[in-house]
Design an enzyme around this catalytic site. Structure first.
Site, PDB file in Angstrom:
ATOM      1  N   HIS A   1       0.820  -1.222   0.000  1.00  0.00           N
ATOM      2  CA  HIS A   1       0.000   0.000   0.000  1.00  0.00           C
ATOM      3  C   HIS A   1       0.847   1.262   0.000  1.00  0.00           C
ATOM      4  O   HIS A   1       0.342   2.345  -0.267  1.00  0.00           O
ATOM      5  CB  HIS A   1      -0.935  -0.006   1.212  1.00  0.00           C
ATOM      6  CG  HIS A   1      -2.035  -1.015   1.078  1.00  0.00           C
ATOM      7  ND1 HIS A   1      -3.304  -0.690   0.690  1.00  0.00           N
ATOM      8  CD2 HIS A   1      -2.029  -2.366   1.233  1.00  0.00           C
ATOM      9  CE1 HIS A   1      -4.048  -1.792   0.621  1.00  0.00           C
ATOM     10  NE2 HIS A   1      -3.301  -2.814   0.958  1.00  0.00           N
TER      11      HIS A   1
ATOM     12  N   ASP B 248       3.490   9.405  -1.103  1.00  0.00           N
ATOM     13  CA  ASP B 248       2.316   8.646  -0.662  1.00  0.00           C
ATOM     14  C   ASP B 248       2.094   7.515  -1.648  1.00  0.00           C
ATOM     15  O   ASP B 248       2.254   7.707  -2.861  1.00  0.00           O
ATOM     16  CB  ASP B 248       1.078   9.579  -0.673  1.00  0.00           C
ATOM     17  CG  ASP B 248       0.114   9.287   0.469  1.00  0.00           C
ATOM     18  OD1 ASP B 248       0.069   8.134   0.916  1.00  0.00           O
ATOM     19  OD2 ASP B 248      -0.595  10.218   0.898  1.00  0.00           O
TER      20      ASP B 248
HETATM   21  C1  GDG Z   1      -2.109   3.873   3.205  1.00  0.00           C
HETATM   22  C2  GDG Z   1      -1.117   4.538   2.253  1.00  0.00           C
HETATM   23  C3  GDG Z   1      -2.852   4.445   0.456  1.00  0.00           C
HETATM   24  C4  GDG Z   1      -8.327  10.352   7.546  1.00  0.00           C
HETATM   25  N1  GDG Z   1      -8.541  11.085   8.646  1.00  0.00           N
HETATM   26  C5  GDG Z   1      -9.642  10.599   9.216  1.00  0.00           C
HETATM   27  C6  GDG Z   1     -10.086   9.543   8.437  1.00  0.00           C
HETATM   28  N2  GDG Z   1      -9.268   9.410   7.416  1.00  0.00           N
HETATM   29  C7  GDG Z   1      -9.452   8.406   6.352  1.00  0.00           C
HETATM   30  C8  GDG Z   1      -9.508   9.034   4.985  1.00  0.00           C
HETATM   31  C9  GDG Z   1      -9.048   7.875   4.118  1.00  0.00           C
HETATM   32  C10 GDG Z   1      -8.062   7.140   5.025  1.00  0.00           C
HETATM   33  O1  GDG Z   1      -8.371   7.519   6.354  1.00  0.00           O
HETATM   34  C11 GDG Z   1      -6.620   7.559   4.749  1.00  0.00           C
HETATM   35  O2  GDG Z   1      -6.201   6.975   3.567  1.00  0.00           O
HETATM   36  P1  GDG Z   1      -4.912   7.502   2.784  1.00  0.00           P
HETATM   37  O3  GDG Z   1      -4.891   6.813   1.484  1.00  0.00           O
HETATM   38  O4  GDG Z   1      -5.013   8.993   2.641  1.00  0.00           O
HETATM   39  O5  GDG Z   1      -3.643   7.255   3.696  1.00  0.00           O
HETATM   40  P2  GDG Z   1      -2.968   6.131   4.679  1.00  0.00           P
HETATM   41  O6  GDG Z   1      -3.717   5.964   5.928  1.00  0.00           O
HETATM   42  O7  GDG Z   1      -1.562   6.595   4.838  1.00  0.00           O
HETATM   43  O8  GDG Z   1      -3.027   4.744   3.858  1.00  0.00           O
HETATM   44  C12 GDG Z   1      -1.862   5.341   1.185  1.00  0.00           C
HETATM   45  C13 GDG Z   1      -3.730   3.677   1.449  1.00  0.00           C
HETATM   46  O9  GDG Z   1      -2.940   2.976   2.391  1.00  0.00           O
HETATM   47  C14 GDG Z   1      -4.615   2.656   0.722  1.00  0.00           C
HETATM   48  O10 GDG Z   1      -3.868   1.776  -0.060  1.00  0.00           O
HETATM   49  O11 GDG Z   1      -3.677   5.252  -0.378  1.00  0.00           O
HETATM   50  O12 GDG Z   1      -0.949   5.896   0.258  1.00  0.00           O
HETATM   51  O13 GDG Z   1      -0.211   5.388   2.957  1.00  0.00           O
HETATM   52  O14 GDG Z   1     -10.093   7.004   3.802  1.00  0.00           O
HETATM   53  O15 GDG Z   1     -10.803   9.481   4.719  1.00  0.00           O
HETATM   54  N3  GDG Z   1     -11.159   8.810   8.743  1.00  0.00           N
HETATM   55  C15 GDG Z   1     -11.833   9.162   9.869  1.00  0.00           C
HETATM   56  N4  GDG Z   1     -11.441  10.193  10.687  1.00  0.00           N
HETATM   57  C16 GDG Z   1     -10.368  10.937  10.383  1.00  0.00           C
HETATM   58  O16 GDG Z   1     -10.028  11.861  11.116  1.00  0.00           O
HETATM   59  N5  GDG Z   1     -12.904   8.436  10.200  1.00  0.00           N
END
Ligand code: GDG
Length: 464
Positions: A161, A369
């Site tokens: 990921h 990312d």
């Molecule tokens: C890894 C990889 C890759 C965020 N703040 C809150 C919250 N979120 C949710 C977002 C989104 C998820 O969490 C974050 O996803 P990301 O993709 O931005 O980042 P990572 O957590 O670093 O994930 C990344 C991912 O895996 C999937 O393969 O895209 O590159 O690093 O859904 O909306 N959700 C809630 N409260 C928050 O304050 N409930």
């Protein structure tokens, strides 16, 4: 296809739609055939002694047609396998941050090997001969090799990921060869982007003498593996549906009422140094300095969900963010306007679509990312007749797909401020045209596409 067995460090109840990203993705794939989801329970327990079960205790529960199987870890394993090696070495190096990696690994590495072996021993008795096993992320790189060592012959795929860095960065990890050799125990390796696949290809050819065999197959360490990019998507309809829910609507209306005379900019991230948060705040500061018409108007709402707080680099980042936020608010704030609303707490997932829809601009500006799902969620939440603008780092995996966003180099503070200014003043026709293309893209390669493409390719892959 046989039963799907998903393995990831953390397991979520697939019925709980508030869980987000990966949980939604895996839940969809698992519920098609019924399946098993295996991982850590999230509990760090005291070691076993006397009658107490201690680490390795297996918990089984049923969530619809999906069996959840989780194991407890000892507190020490949590600190060494999880915080020490996975998040103290692999996470920073894979995000190009050699300066933040602690290579003095000792017991952390031993624990990383031990927990992967524990997972293999606990999972193997639950497996059926025609199961298809899909292992996720950097915590579990050696798991297929550990399963193979105890006789598992099933098809096993891996999805990373986070990014895979260029060969010379990867080679800084003292155990890089062991880690990369372990990848060859899989039948299929999935990466987020073409750039990651390219780094894998260059690494195995340069460091392991691999021969590419056709476009996506590599032979090294006496094994053949297929490797390909499968950019992860979101469930666009699920997120839009969440947007019609009561909490999202309420949030949307509250934001519009509160900020009627302002323009909202939004950032939603885990508080992680890969997300480029200090650089984002500096770009916002530059916006207020160089384009003073935004003062008393542009308001940045930055949600920074707490994450891995016991790792030093994260505690440092927290202090840095508090410092910069205070400085910007002190310099520009008015009695009736604060430029930055910084929220260092998690927000309910049900509110996020409302926040996205109320914001004119989203700032998704990670330094690196794997993908970044927030960028895709922001697009999904917009009103197509009056959509907001996505300012996206070219260093997010998502930038390979989301070409109609305003792509920025987050290290270039002035250029990022300029892009924010452009976003705030973009004519409606251009916003609509860009949004329409972006929405088509995230609909086409959504999370269901991601899991079905991956699993279809895994079924075809000829490892060995
Ligand atoms: C890894 C990889 C890759 C965020 N703040 C809150 C919250 N979120 C949710 C977002 C989104 C998820 O969490 C974050 O996803 P990301 O993709 O931005 O980042 P990572 O957590 O670093 O994930 C990344 C991912 O895996 C999937 O393969 O895209 O590159 O690093 O859904 O909306 N959700 C809630 N409260 C928050 O304050 N409930």
């Amino acid at each position: 296809m046989g039963r799907l067995v998903a393995v990831s460090n953390r397991v979520a109840d697939p019925r709980n739609h508030a869980a987000g990203g990966l949980a939604v993705a895996l839940a969809g794939a698992l519920s098609k055939t019924g399946g098993l989801w295996f991982g850590w329970s999230g509990r760090a327990v005291e070691p076993s002694h006397g009658g107490t079960p201690g680490e390795g205790e297996l918990h089984l529960s049923q969530a619809g047609n999906v069996t959840l199987a989780t194991v407890d870890l000892s507190r020490e394993d949590y600190e060494t396998y999880y915080l020490g090696y996975s998040n103290g070495v692999l996470w920073p190096v894979f995000h190009y941050r050699l300066d933040l990696a602690n290579f003095d690994v000792g017991s952390n590495l031993t624990a990383y090997r031990r927990v992967n072996q524990l997972f293999a021993r606990k999972l193997a008795p639950l497996l059926k001969p025609d199961d298809v096993i899909w292992i996720h992320d950097y915590h579990l790189i050696p798991l297929a090799a550990d399963l193979r060592a105890i006789g598992c012959g099933q098809r096993i795929g891996f999805f990373l990921h986070i990014p895979l860095p260029p060969p010379l960065i990867l080679a800084a990890i003292p155990q890089h060869e062991w880690l990369m050799r372990a990848l060859f125990a899989y039948d299929l390796l999935g990466f987020q982007s073409q750039a990651d696949l390219d780094h894998f290809s260059r690494y195995v050819q340069g460091e392991a003498g691999a021969e590419p065999m056709g476009e996506y197959r590599f032979r090294a360490f006496h094994r053949t593996v297929r490797a390909q990019a499968f950019p992860i998507g979101i469930d666009v309809d699920e997120f839009a549906e969440l947007g019609r829910g009561e909490e999202a609507q309420e949030t949307y209306e509250m934001m519009l009422a509160q900020y009627a005379r302002r323009r909202l900019l939004l950032g939603i991230d885990r508080l992680d140094y890969s997300k480029g948060l200090p650089q984002r705040l500096k770009a916002f500061h530059t916006l207020l300095t160089e384009y003073p018409e935004n003062r008393s108007s542009a308001t940045l709402v930055q949600i920074a969900a707490p994450s891995r707080e016991s790792v030093d680099a994260y505690a440092d980042l927290r202090r840095e963010m508090e410092g910069i936020t205070g400085a910007i608010n002190g310099e520009f704030g008015e009695l009736d306007w604060m430029p930055v609303r910084y929220i260092h707490r998690s927000t309910s997932r049900r509110r996020l679509p409302g926040l996205c829809r109320a914001s004119s601009v989203a700032l998704v500006t990670p330094l690196r990312d794997g993908m970044n799902l927030v960028a895709k969620e922001y697009i999904a939440a917009q009103d197509p007749d009056d959509p907001g603008v996505l300012v996206l780092s070219r260093f997010a995996g998502a930038a390979e797909q989301l070409k109609e966003a305003l792509l920025v180099n987050p290290y270039d503070t002035r250029a990022t401020a300029q892009a924010i200014q452009q976003a705030l003043h973009m004519p409606l026709a251009e916003r609509r045209a860009r949004h329409q293309k972006l929405l088509e893209g995230i609909r086409h390669q959504d999370v269901h596409w991601w899991s079905s493409e991956y699993l279809r390719t895994l079924m075809e892959a000829e490892g060995g």
